[in-house]
Design a protein around this motif. Structure first.
Motif, PDB file in Angstrom:
ATOM      1  N   VAL A   1     -15.619  12.474  -2.177  1.00 49.35           N
ATOM      2  CA  VAL A   1     -16.375  13.157  -1.211  1.00 49.35           C
ATOM      3  C   VAL A   1     -16.881  12.068  -0.212  1.00 49.35           C
ATOM      4  N   PHE A   2     -16.193  11.879   0.521  1.00 55.58           N
ATOM      5  CA  PHE A   2     -16.384  10.860   1.586  1.00 55.58           C
ATOM      6  C   PHE A   2     -17.174  11.256   2.759  1.00 55.58           C
ATOM      7  N   GLY A   3     -18.314  10.321   3.373  1.00 56.69           N
ATOM      8  CA  GLY A   3     -18.874  10.748   4.381  1.00 56.69           C
ATOM      9  C   GLY A   3     -18.296   9.874   5.640  1.00 56.69           C
ATOM     10  N   CYS A   4     -18.864  10.055   6.637  1.00 59.76           N
ATOM     11  CA  CYS A   4     -18.570   9.387   7.841  1.00 59.76           C
ATOM     12  C   CYS A   4     -19.040   8.161   8.205  1.00 59.76           C
ATOM     13  N   LYS A   5     -19.989   7.724   7.246  1.00 60.32           N
ATOM     14  CA  LYS A   5     -20.726   6.336   7.436  1.00 60.32           C
ATOM     15  C   LYS A   5     -20.105   5.110   6.963  1.00 60.32           C
ATOM     16  N   LYS A   6     -19.858   4.254   7.548  1.00 60.01           N
ATOM     17  CA  LYS A   6     -19.238   3.021   7.331  1.00 60.01           C
ATOM     18  C   LYS A   6     -20.145   1.932   6.281  1.00 60.01           C
ATOM     19  N   ASN A   7     -19.279   1.270   5.408  1.00 56.62           N
ATOM     20  CA  ASN A   7     -20.200   0.092   4.766  1.00 56.62           C
ATOM     21  C   ASN A   7     -20.175  -0.971   5.242  1.00 56.62           C
ATOM     22  N   ALA A   8     -20.607  -1.115   6.674  1.00 57.37           N
ATOM     23  CA  ALA A   8     -20.663  -2.225   7.747  1.00 57.37           C
ATOM     24  C   ALA A   8     -19.595  -3.362   7.444  1.00 57.37           C
ATOM     25  N   GLY A   9     -18.487  -2.879   7.190  1.00 57.68           N
ATOM     26  CA  GLY A   9     -17.224  -3.733   7.168  1.00 57.68           C
ATOM     27  C   GLY A   9     -17.089  -4.691   6.153  1.00 57.68           C
ATOM     28  N   SER A  10     -17.989  -4.581   5.134  1.00 56.02           N
ATOM     29  CA  SER A  10     -18.224  -5.591   4.121  1.00 56.02           C
ATOM     30  C   SER A  10     -17.081  -6.285   3.529  1.00 56.02           C
ATOM     31  N   GLY A  11     -15.931  -5.615   3.699  1.00 52.23           N
ATOM     32  CA  GLY A  11     -14.604  -6.197   3.124  1.00 52.23           C
ATOM     33  C   GLY A  11     -14.495  -6.531   1.509  1.00 52.23           C
ATOM     34  N   ARG A  12     -15.342  -5.828   0.976  1.00 57.03           N
ATOM     35  CA  ARG A  12     -15.289  -5.996  -0.533  1.00 57.03           C
ATOM     36  C   ARG A  12     -15.753  -4.706  -1.255  1.00 57.03           C
ATOM     37  N   LEU A  13     -15.617  -4.795  -2.621  1.00 54.81           N
ATOM     38  CA  LEU A  13     -15.910  -3.494  -3.392  1.00 54.81           C
ATOM     39  C   LEU A  13     -17.457  -3.298  -3.202  1.00 54.81           C
ATOM     40  N   TYR A  14     -18.183  -2.250  -3.228  1.00 49.48           N
ATOM     41  CA  TYR A  14     -19.341  -1.832  -2.820  1.00 49.48           C
ATOM     42  C   TYR A  14     -19.660  -0.721  -3.823  1.00 49.48           C
ATOM     43  N   LEU A  15     -20.842  -0.878  -4.554  1.00 50.19           N
ATOM     44  CA  LEU A  15     -21.511   0.154  -5.441  1.00 50.19           C
ATOM     45  C   LEU A  15     -23.038   0.112  -5.411  1.00 50.19           C
ATOM     46  N   SER A  16     -23.440   1.400  -5.167  1.00 48.64           N
ATOM     47  CA  SER A  16     -24.883   1.439  -4.878  1.00 48.64           C
ATOM     48  C   SER A  16     -25.399   2.747  -5.995  1.00 48.64           C
ATOM     49  N   LEU A  17     -26.526   2.599  -6.800  1.00 51.18           N
ATOM     50  CA  LEU A  17     -27.057   3.663  -7.413  1.00 51.18           C
ATOM     51  C   LEU A  17     -28.084   4.253  -6.452  1.00 51.18           C
ATOM     52  N   LYS A  18     -27.582   5.595  -6.418  1.00 46.92           N
ATOM     53  CA  LYS A  18     -28.420   6.423  -5.540  1.00 46.92           C
ATOM     54  C   LYS A  18     -29.534   7.284  -6.235  1.00 46.92           C
ATOM     55  N   SER A  19     -29.071   7.793  -7.452  1.00 46.80           N
ATOM     56  CA  SER A  19     -30.198   8.516  -8.169  1.00 46.80           C
ATOM     57  C   SER A  19     -29.777   8.603  -9.880  1.00 46.80           C
ATOM     58  N   VAL A  20     -30.549   9.006 -10.549  1.00 41.83           N
ATOM     59  CA  VAL A  20     -30.353   9.505 -11.877  1.00 41.83           C
ATOM     60  C   VAL A  20     -31.343  10.778 -12.044  1.00 41.83           C
ATOM     61  N   ASN A  21     -30.808  11.656 -12.441  1.00 41.39           N
ATOM     62  CA  ASN A  21     -31.496  13.030 -12.601  1.00 41.39           C
ATOM     63  C   ASN A  21     -32.911  13.079 -13.677  1.00 41.39           C
ATOM     64  N   GLY A  22     -33.203  11.914 -13.991  1.00 40.23           N
ATOM     65  CA  GLY A  22     -34.587  12.056 -14.770  1.00 40.23           C
ATOM     66  C   GLY A  22     -34.646  10.704 -15.631  1.00 40.23           C
ATOM     67  N   LYS A  23     -35.578  10.481 -16.080  1.00 43.41           N
ATOM     68  CA  LYS A  23     -36.041   9.410 -17.078  1.00 43.41           C
ATOM     69  C   LYS A  23     -36.294   9.487 -18.592  1.00 43.41           C
TER      70      LYS A  23
END
Length: 152
Positions: free
Chosen positions: A18-40
């Motif tokens: 589900v790709f967006g149009c935003k770029k990852n600033a051309g980092s040139g490496r694998l990128y992973l960021s946690l955006k959310s967890v549905n609870g605690k």
């Protein structure tokens, strides 16, 4: 162990590509960021969903893995590491996508098996550490979840 992974993949909602149009600033490496967890705090059989943003540095057919490490507060006898194969996809370099890792708390087939005791599952808190690994062994930076509680 393979059966466990197959069940996790079936039960999990891997919303991939589900790709967006935003770029990852051309980092040139694998990128992973946690955006959310549905609870605690999750009761028995509640769905637990981690949502990530990720990108791959190359435009090619990709065969990445999501590596998952669990660190329980009290339980030390439960398996703590899993490798989840992400379904193959064709990557466009550094374009961000969305990825979900999901399971049901207390489900015996879940990669997140809480501590087992003779009478069943035991309530415990834990953190998850996630990272991506590509077919060449390159890894993303790891991301750590907030502490969550999985109830019996």
């Amino acid at each position: 162990m393979k059966n466990l992974f197959a069940k996790v993949l079936t039960a999990s909602a891997f919303c991939l590509l589900v790709f967006g149009c935003k770029k990852n600033a051309g980092s040139g490496r694998l990128y992973l960021s946690l955006k959310s967890v549905n609870g605690k705090v999750f009761n028995n059989l509640d769905p637990v969903v981690f949502t990530f943003e990720f990108s791959h540095p190359k435009s090619e057919d990709v065969s990445d893995k999501l590596l998952v490490k669990r660190k329980f507060v009290n339980c030390t006898n439960s398996p703590t590491f899993d490798t989840i194969n992400i379904p193959e996809f064709t990557s466009t370099a550094d374009v961000l996508g969305s990825l979900e890792f999901a399971f049901r708390n207390g489900d015996a087939s879940a990669a997140a098996n809480p501590c087992l005791e003779t009478s069943g599952y035991k309530t415990d808190s834990l953190t998850y550490t996630f990272w991506l690994q590509d077919k060449d062994g390159n890894k993303s930076d790891s991301v750590v979840s907030p502490r969550i509680t999985l109830k019996k």
